[in-house]
Design an enzyme around this catalytic site. Structure first.
Site, PDB file in Angstrom:
ATOM      1  N   LYS A 178       0.822  -1.208   0.000  1.00 27.12           N
ATOM      2  CA  LYS A 178       0.000   0.000   0.000  1.00 27.12           C
ATOM      3  C   LYS A 178       0.865   1.272   0.000  1.00 27.12           C
ATOM      4  CE  LYS A 178      -4.151  -2.117   0.902  1.00 27.12           C
ATOM      5  NZ  LYS A 178      -3.766  -3.509   0.637  1.00 27.12           N
TER       6      LYS A 178
HETATM    7  C1  LIG Z   1      -4.243  -4.612   0.022  1.00 28.18           C
HETATM    8  C2  LIG Z   1      -3.414  -5.827  -0.105  1.00 28.18           C
HETATM    9  C3  LIG Z   1      -3.644  -6.777  -1.127  1.00 28.18           C
HETATM   10  C4  LIG Z   1      -4.788  -6.662  -2.115  1.00 28.18           C
HETATM   11  O1  LIG Z   1      -4.613  -5.618  -3.027  1.00 28.18           O
HETATM   12  P1  LIG Z   1      -5.863  -5.068  -3.885  1.00 28.18           P
HETATM   13  O2  LIG Z   1      -5.334  -3.908  -4.634  1.00 28.18           O
HETATM   14  O3  LIG Z   1      -6.906  -4.686  -2.868  1.00 28.18           O
HETATM   15  O4  LIG Z   1      -6.317  -6.168  -4.767  1.00 28.18           O
HETATM   16  C5  LIG Z   1      -2.784  -7.866  -1.201  1.00 28.18           C
HETATM   17  N1  LIG Z   1      -1.781  -8.034  -0.326  1.00 28.18           N
HETATM   18  C6  LIG Z   1      -1.540  -7.156   0.684  1.00 28.18           C
HETATM   19  C7  LIG Z   1      -0.425  -7.427   1.637  1.00 28.18           C
HETATM   20  C8  LIG Z   1      -2.337  -6.019   0.835  1.00 28.18           C
HETATM   21  O5  LIG Z   1      -2.101  -5.162   1.847  1.00 28.18           O
END
Ligand SMILES: *Cc1c(COP(=O)(O)O)cnc(C)c1O
Length: 522
Positions: free
Chosen positions: A125
């Site tokens: 993120k």
């Molecule tokens: C948010 C997240 C995801 C999923 O990503 P999206 O963009 O919501 O599909 C996968 N792995 C981790 C560690 C995340 O924090």
């Protein structure tokens, strides 16, 4: 020196909404500030820029921040060039613990692991949330100068773990913005809670909310829906409520960059030849990260198939296979990869808009059906298109943990459970093309399930008593010793020594959340 884009920079791109409810397209800055379009649609760029193969490969000669600036310029955003450069320098500098920002590790089996977790909160993120606040501030400043904005923002985030901390780190210190994060009391790991409650900065606040994540999210949604409250804090504090979730285009665009950039990097490292096709495998929840890979493909990056890796919440894998998105009779499952425990994948709406040739009427119908009946079916042509670009695969929790152990034993590489879901899916789906797997978190963010994996404890089983008594940091230390992986990021390793700043627990009703927000804004 910055590498100048060979694209038409004079043309600002504009943003249309997926439900066709807005009268006219808006510029990038307005799309970032609005987040969601009027009428509930999501913004997408009017034109998706095309990059030539040579331009893409040439990116490898420049640092990541310049690659990002190049891609953003290609999207024709309505900010001056030096503002974009400044945003990039702030977003992708020594806040990442690796000079390459998101390095690629190639395993002996040829899988390219794109490590997206070298940022301040050790999850992917950060790739977007280190950047969005800079765009948000620059966009707000521009709109203020133009007399189109006369208030600040209070960003509220309900989080199941990763997003909250990334939003706090991203927005702390941002002018004209306050950020409040709510997490389910007892519903996040020790590491995740400590990450949040130790956040520094004057413009941040964190609350635990009674109940589970759903209760927490519902309370926050009610606050957003309360017009009287919005009016009150606008009058009292000069602030509008806003969210930082992945429906904001300003969060999506930064994710396109690393797919374009990784392709250039693989060519530079002689792991592929320029023009070779790669497949990309993404552990998916809200469909944001994988949608970014689709845009990278659309822009001309030689990407073949997109592998959509789901955990036991397999609604997306099923949709790709059947053309029906159905959560009317689906149980929400708690898995070792909690950031993918999602039933409504908001960004799928953008993908369907694109695959239908931008048919806003169809999107309106499907989203209405989803809200009403908790399901929708797309037409055959759209389903066929979806299945021609995407392949879906669901990995159960036992296989996820077994994969962590296998890859550690065979290749001495330690993955977090989200990455393991993607790696396992890639193994099943791969064909002739080399595969790039999005590695979305450092293992030390999810120590309890990594411990289960390496010690053969089944998912959901309790940890041995002495292990369960450890703090998250101590548990990571134990794992580091057992596996000889001593790469725990500094931000995670020091959490036990940091002073918690926030310890308030609030009830999960809208009124209590509103009271807490008001006290914070005072
Ligand atoms: C948010 C997240 C995801 C999923 O990503 P999206 O963009 O919501 O599909 C996968 N792995 C981790 C560690 C995340 O924090």
């Amino acid at each position: 020196m910055l590498f100048k884009a060979s694209i038409n920079k004079d043309m600002d791109n504009r943003y249309v909404d997926t439900r066709g409810n807005e009268a006219s397209p808006v510029p990038f800055t307005q799309a970032v500030i609005n987040g969601l379009a009027d009428g509930g649609g999501l913004y997408v760029p009017e034109t998706v820029p095309a990059l030539g193969l040579l331009d893409i490969c040439k990116l490898a000669e420049y640092p990541y921040r310049d690659r990002a600036a190049y891609v953003y310029r290609a999207f024709g955003i309505d900010l001056p060039e030096d503002a974009i450069d400044e945003c990039m320098t702030r977003s992708y500098g020594d806040n990442f613990d690796n000079e390459e920002v998101c390095p690629i590790t190639t395993l002996p089996d040829g899988t390219h692991m794109l490590e997206l977790w070298h940022g301040p909160t050790s999850a992917f993120k950060d790739m977007a949330l280190q950047c969005l606040p800079n765009f948000f501030a620059a966009s707000a400043a521009k709109l203020r100068d133009e007399g189109k904005l006369d208030h600040g923002f209070c960003i509220l985030v309900a989080t199941s773990g990763d997003t909250g901390k990334a939003a706090l780190e991203g927005f702390k210190g941002t002018d004209g913005v306050k950020v409040g994060v709510l997490f389910p009391d007892g519903g996040v790991s020790d590491i995740q809670r400590k990450q949040m409650v130790t956040t520094t900065g004057d413009n941040v606040c964190v609350w635990a909310v009674t109940g589970n994540f759903d209760d927490c999210q519902t309370a926050v949604k009610r606050v957003f829906a309360d017009d009287a409250f919005a009016k009150l804090i606008m009058e009292q504090d000069g602030m509008a409520l806003s969210s930082a979730n992945s429906i904001n285009w300003g969060r999506l665009m930064p994710q396109i960059v690393y797919y374009v950039s990784s392709y250039a990097e693989l060519v530079k490292q002689n792991k592929i030849a320029a023009g070779d096709e790669i497949d990309v495998c993404v552990p998916t929840g809200n469909f944001g990260n994988i949608l970014a890979a689709w845009y990278a493909k659309q822009m001309g990056t030689p990407i073949g198939t997109l592998f959509c890796a789901s955990n036991e919440n397999r609604v997306l894998a099923d949709f790709i296979e059947s053309g029906t998105y159905d959560i009317s009779d689906r149980q929400f499952v708690l898995t070792p990869s909690p950031s993918m425990d999602i039933l409504v994948s908001s960004n799928l709406e953008r993908q369907l808009f694109e695959l239908t040739g931008r048919n806003a009427g169809a999107i309106r119908d499907w989203m209405a059906s989803l809200a009403r009946e908790r399901k929708f079916s797309v037409d055959d042509a759209t389903a066929a298109k979806m299945a021609s670009v995407f392949k879906g695969c669901s990995i159960d929790s036992a296989e996820c943990l077994a994969t962590i152990k296998d890859v550690l034993d065979e290749y001495d590489y330690l993955m977090d459970p989200h990455t393991a879901v993607a790696y396992a899916a890639a193994k099943k789906l791969r064909g002739k093309n080399p595969v790039l797997v999005a590695s979305t978190a450092h293992w030390a963010k999810f120590g309890d399930n990594v411990y289960r994996a390496i010690n053969g404890i089944a998912p959901g089983e309790p940890l041995p008593e002495q292990v369960a008594a450890l703090t998250g940091c101590q548990l990571n230390q134990l794992i580091a010793e057992e596996t000889n992986k001593h790469d725990i990021p500094a931000g995670l390793a020091s959490l036990d020594e940091m002073e918690p700043r926030f310890d308030q627990v609030i009830p999960n009703d809208a009124e209590s959340v509103e009271k807490a927000v008001q006290a914070f804004l005072k």
